[in-house]
Design a protein around this motif. Sequence first.
Motif, PDB file in Angstrom:
ATOM      1  N   TYR A   1       0.815  -1.222   0.000  1.00 39.57           N
ATOM      2  CA  TYR A   1       0.000   0.000   0.000  1.00 39.57           C
ATOM      3  C   TYR A   1       0.849   1.273   0.000  1.00 39.57           C
ATOM      4  O   TYR A   1       0.357   2.350   0.263  1.00 39.57           O
ATOM      5  N   LEU A  52      -6.892   0.115  -6.668  1.00 39.26           N
ATOM      6  CA  LEU A  52      -6.988   1.464  -6.105  1.00 39.26           C
ATOM      7  C   LEU A  52      -6.303   2.477  -7.031  1.00 39.26           C
ATOM      8  O   LEU A  52      -6.831   3.560  -7.282  1.00 39.26           O
ATOM      9  N   ILE A  53      -5.135   2.090  -7.511  1.00 36.40           N
ATOM     10  CA  ILE A  53      -4.392   2.998  -8.396  1.00 36.40           C
ATOM     11  C   ILE A  53      -5.171   3.222  -9.699  1.00 36.40           C
ATOM     12  O   ILE A  53      -5.312   4.343 -10.167  1.00 36.40           O
ATOM     13  N   ILE A  57      -0.102   3.429  -3.350  1.00 34.01           N
ATOM     14  CA  ILE A  57      -1.311   4.260  -3.297  1.00 34.01           C
ATOM     15  C   ILE A  57      -1.090   5.440  -2.340  1.00 34.01           C
ATOM     16  O   ILE A  57      -1.552   6.549  -2.582  1.00 34.01           O
ATOM     17  N   LYS A  58      -0.315   5.187  -1.272  1.00 30.66           N
ATOM     18  CA  LYS A  58      -0.004   6.296  -0.349  1.00 30.66           C
ATOM     19  C   LYS A  58       0.767   7.384  -1.089  1.00 30.66           C
ATOM     20  O   LYS A  58       0.505   8.568  -0.951  1.00 30.66           O
ATOM     21  N   GLU A  60      -4.475  -3.094  -4.250  1.00 29.62           N
ATOM     22  CA  GLU A  60      -3.750  -1.836  -4.413  1.00 29.62           C
ATOM     23  C   GLU A  60      -3.704  -1.422  -5.890  1.00 29.62           C
ATOM     24  O   GLU A  60      -3.870  -0.248  -6.220  1.00 29.62           O
ATOM     25  N   TYR A 113      -8.065   5.430  -8.968  1.00 26.87           N
ATOM     26  CA  TYR A 113      -7.628   6.815  -8.801  1.00 26.87           C
ATOM     27  C   TYR A 113      -7.371   7.438 -10.181  1.00 26.87           C
ATOM     28  O   TYR A 113      -7.829   8.536 -10.480  1.00 26.87           O
ATOM     29  N   TYR A 142      -8.314   1.518   3.410  1.00 22.78           N
ATOM     30  CA  TYR A 142      -7.817   1.549   2.037  1.00 22.78           C
ATOM     31  C   TYR A 142      -8.967   1.534   1.028  1.00 22.78           C
ATOM     32  O   TYR A 142      -8.762   1.757  -0.158  1.00 22.78           O
ATOM     33  N   PRO A 185       0.941  -1.651  -8.969  1.00 25.72           N
ATOM     34  CA  PRO A 185       1.658  -1.025  -7.854  1.00 25.72           C
ATOM     35  C   PRO A 185       3.171  -1.010  -8.049  1.00 25.72           C
ATOM     36  O   PRO A 185       3.836  -0.043  -7.694  1.00 25.72           O
TER      37      PRO A 185
END
Lengths: 180, 581, 428
Positions: free
Chosen positions: C31, C114-115, C34-35, C111, C118, C152, C223
């Motif tokens: 993660y 998530l990317i 994404i952070k 993850e 985004y 998350y 990621p």
Amino acid sequence: MADTYEFSKEELEQIEKIKSKYPEVQSAVMPVLWLAQDKFGHVDSDVQKLVADTLGLPRAHVHGVATFYTQYYKEKMGKYVLDVCGSFSCQVCGAQEIIRHLEEKLGIKEGETTEDGMFSIREVECLGACGYAPMLQVTNDKYVNHLTKEKIDKLIEDLKAGKEPEFESMPVVYHQTSDS
Amino acid sequence: MPEIIIDNVRYEYEQPGKVLQFMLDQGLDLPYFCYHPSMSIPANCRQCLVKAGTPIVDRETGKPELDEDGNPKIRYFPKFMTACSLDMSDGMVVHTHVTSEEVRRAQADNLELILINHPLDCPICDQAGECPLQILTYKYGPEGSRFEHKKVHKPKRIQLGPRVVLDAERCINCTRCTRFTEEISKSNQLTIVARGDKNYPMTAPGETFDDPYSLNTVDICPVGALTSADFRFKARVWEMAQTPSIDITNGKGCNVDLWTRDNLVLRITPRYNKEINDHWMPDEGRMAYRQMNENRVSKPEIKLSASEHSKTSWNNALMTFVEQIEAHKPEEILVIGSPHAPVEDNFLLQQFFNKLGVSDTLFSPHITPGKGDDFLITDDEAPNTNGCRMLGLGEIDKKKLEAELKSDKYKMVVILTDDLFGRYEIEPSITEGKFTLTFATNYNATTKAADLIIPVTCSAEHTGSYVSVDGRIQRTLPAKETLYSNRRLNLEMSLSRLDHFGTKFDNWVSDRNRIDCIPAWEFLVRTAYEMNLKLGFESSREIMAKISDELPALNGVTYERMDEERGIQLDLKQIPAENVS
Amino acid sequence: MAQDWKSFKPVLIPNIPDLAKIDVYEKNGGYSAIKKILTDDKWDSQAVISEVKEANIRGRGGAGFNAGMKWSFMPEPDGGPRYLAANGDESEPGTFKDRKIFEFNPHLFIEGCLIAAYAMKIDAVYVYIRGEYREFINMMDKAIEDAYKKGYLGKNILKSDFSVDMYTHSGAGAYICGEETSLMESLEGKRGYPRVKPPFPAQKGLWGRPTTINNIETLANVPHVINNGASWYKSIGPENHPGPVLYGISGHVNKPGVYEFPAGMKITDLIHEVCGGVRGNKGIKAIIPGGASTPPIRGDVIDGVTMDADGLREVGTLMGTAGMLVLDEDTDIVDVITRISHFFDHESCGQCTPCRDGTGWLYKLMSKINNGEGEMRDLDLLIDVCNKMEGRTICALADAACWPVRNAVERFREDFEAKCKKTVYAVA
């Protein structure tokens, strides 16, 4: 008399939760058919009707979906449905011998159910365990890998005794030199 | 204007659209099964494949690149495209079987594949003769099949619902029927079941396909998979004559075709009219063929006793009518028109009795609140309520009607084709002591009560105009002969192969099916002649000409215009609103 | 090749015990990508898409299309919902790799989602997993639940203004639902009929809204691209087909299984070095390199052939899902192809004519030949039926059904002929 089917209060709550995952209620058809099959053991025409009416969808629609997907049992099946993978990786590793052995052992043919309603045998398409061929899946759930006649015999004995197989983790293989 | 080049011919187009529909609009031929202009486009039959391409545009100049001859260079799509789903674009080039051998072969290939699991039972199939699969196979198909295996077997003779029968083996999975119940009738009663070459349309288990529009699926089925339970095995399509008409079972005025053989109407199917019914009609309207054939009054009848009538001659009927009129004062005659009869008949009835001094002609609308839907079924169960209103007929409900029938004021009652006694459940005794005449097509409670029955033509036998609930005036054409009409003389009548080549001496032609009746207006004209009233008309066409002269709302309305414009939309404001007193 | 495969350290499924647990994943740098994106202004959505595009992650579901390019097809947001569908249908015979991610490294995949979410301004991610993978669906559900708990997933992820939801959706036995438009139909609760394109999913996808569909393994690569950069990613494997690949190897090898190595592995290395050679030291009859739909190649052409798009194209086949089937010299290739034809006949959705009726015809012809009842002319007919089907349908299932048949008849002609009856026609 036809069986009557209904969902419990908890299940109806679960169905509401499923519906909330999607912007449209129609999307809940497949998960709710699964829920129904887990509960009733099949989704015959009466169960399909229950699903349609619970979701407020046309019955024909639910019927069309149920018949499209092979994992939904459109009729009562054996307690344990033995889905033997017949696709090529399993085929070349002896899937047909496994099926023949099962047939002999259970005294039924592929596609049939034993008289006591315990077992059904089906030859199915690739189950995604090609490296662990030949293999089978028990009632849409656990995979039994690397089948041999002995393993089959043991599986049948276990199932008869009500002992279902456990999940078998098949690890990714790391090449020796890459880890050294 | 943007243009598209189809088989080396340039066409300009105004509206964006799909290639197949554009071609059909231009009268060009391309085979297809699943496409239907009124429904979504699944492009699943793959029969309308074409080779298509678009001009290569130079990125810098934004102009098409040209070849040595100055023609735009074309980049063809890597695969054949289905014309039904292909959007037209400016400069697009399309090659069909006409200019591309590859496309011609692709069409034949597709037909070979469609046919491998098709039973090829055309000799016993109802669809034969009007079957797109059969026709397109003759036109575009391969000579034979190389499929030497067992075909896939599926359910046959399945009664899907009260009116539709399924033969799943004939099905080619175009999904027109399922799309119809999803998109048009919205009953959602049909789905495709199973998968691959085992799939076919079906209802949910235990459900019945009782959609009030179910028979439209039979019409749009491009093969004989769905057939009409009622029409099944009744006739070969090429034996029948097809006559344009309108649905007379409700107020919508759906355009239909009447299919006749040997002067029997054997089926009724919808006829395309974008303004009214598109390609569809309710099942109920199709059953009207029975009332056109069965239980018909043939030859005038006169009452002998409460339960008995006797046939009588036209001359006797006419003289009885004249005698009765002459025996009564105008104010003693109650005249009731009919929303079931055409404008012409109602007009003439009104004119005839006007000339005799009867001031009012009444009618009672046949409306059942709640019967209709928001599609093609209306609350109004009669085809011409608005026509009666336009003529200024006085509108009465059941209560008023009963009061009038009962009233001592009247000694004579004249009813134009309308089963008032039946639909209002009125006791026959109500008109006791009065002379009652009814014009009638079929036997019913009203004919039972009548002293004199004048048999008249139904919508399948005459030319008549009807004004729909939406104010559209349309007419019917004669489809079956009466004793007094003749297909070969009446140019408005259509001819079938049987009509063309059969003679009266052929055993498959019989006079039995010709009804001894005349149009109501004609009986009134003959009576007027007998009574020296000036009311001379030779045809309903002449009557319509007269009406359009006299009624401002119908100015300019002619049969020609009705035919050419598929009915004429009248100004609803000029039609008196419902005013039941 | 930029890197020797023997020294390659797996990144998709590294050898870390209990990596499926969220805290173990976090401890091992999980993660962080994404952070990074959510805290560093440099990483706006365009920058993420450019980086992923630059990395040239070629779709691992079979088609091999540049994932970043696919993302760039999404239209500008119009205020309505946008979706990502992660394709874990994995039903192509020979393919069993995505299940490893579900089981051993689900958070890497989450993850990646998530990317992607985004970058494409996605509102919800649906993870479509084949119904047979019940265990793996449960594992994925657990991982998603943990990710929600740790913030998350859901609203205001890591206290940013970025929000996204994630759900699993179970299939129920239909290979066709791995086709992206069919997958969407299935997610919408319908029969899995592929949709006519255009409109493409990016314009009109799930519930009529812009949608992107990516394979599970593809998303799991993302990621690493953000963490290490596109140039690092491209240094793994061949330039035109870079990155780590989960090779699923089955059939007649001593150690079948899923292995992670750079793309572009030599087939012979995979068989002999990685999988411990062919069982019983037999010769190789044929290789089916990337699942049932990829054309089989003869064992005698595999020397030096690499597992990447270009390498496999040279020998007339495809990378597919990198699920490779190895067949030894005793294999009855006609029997194998017959079973493949059975598969496609069984899995054809039945929508388009050429596929619905053609797959059945192919299977019937193959069975006839396999049973020794075929004639030489049936071989020509097989090819001709393929000609009638290929390129004529809505989706590629018909093509996939034809390629193995067509290529096997051409490449293993002698095996087919050996099974055919030698009909002698009298000459008049």
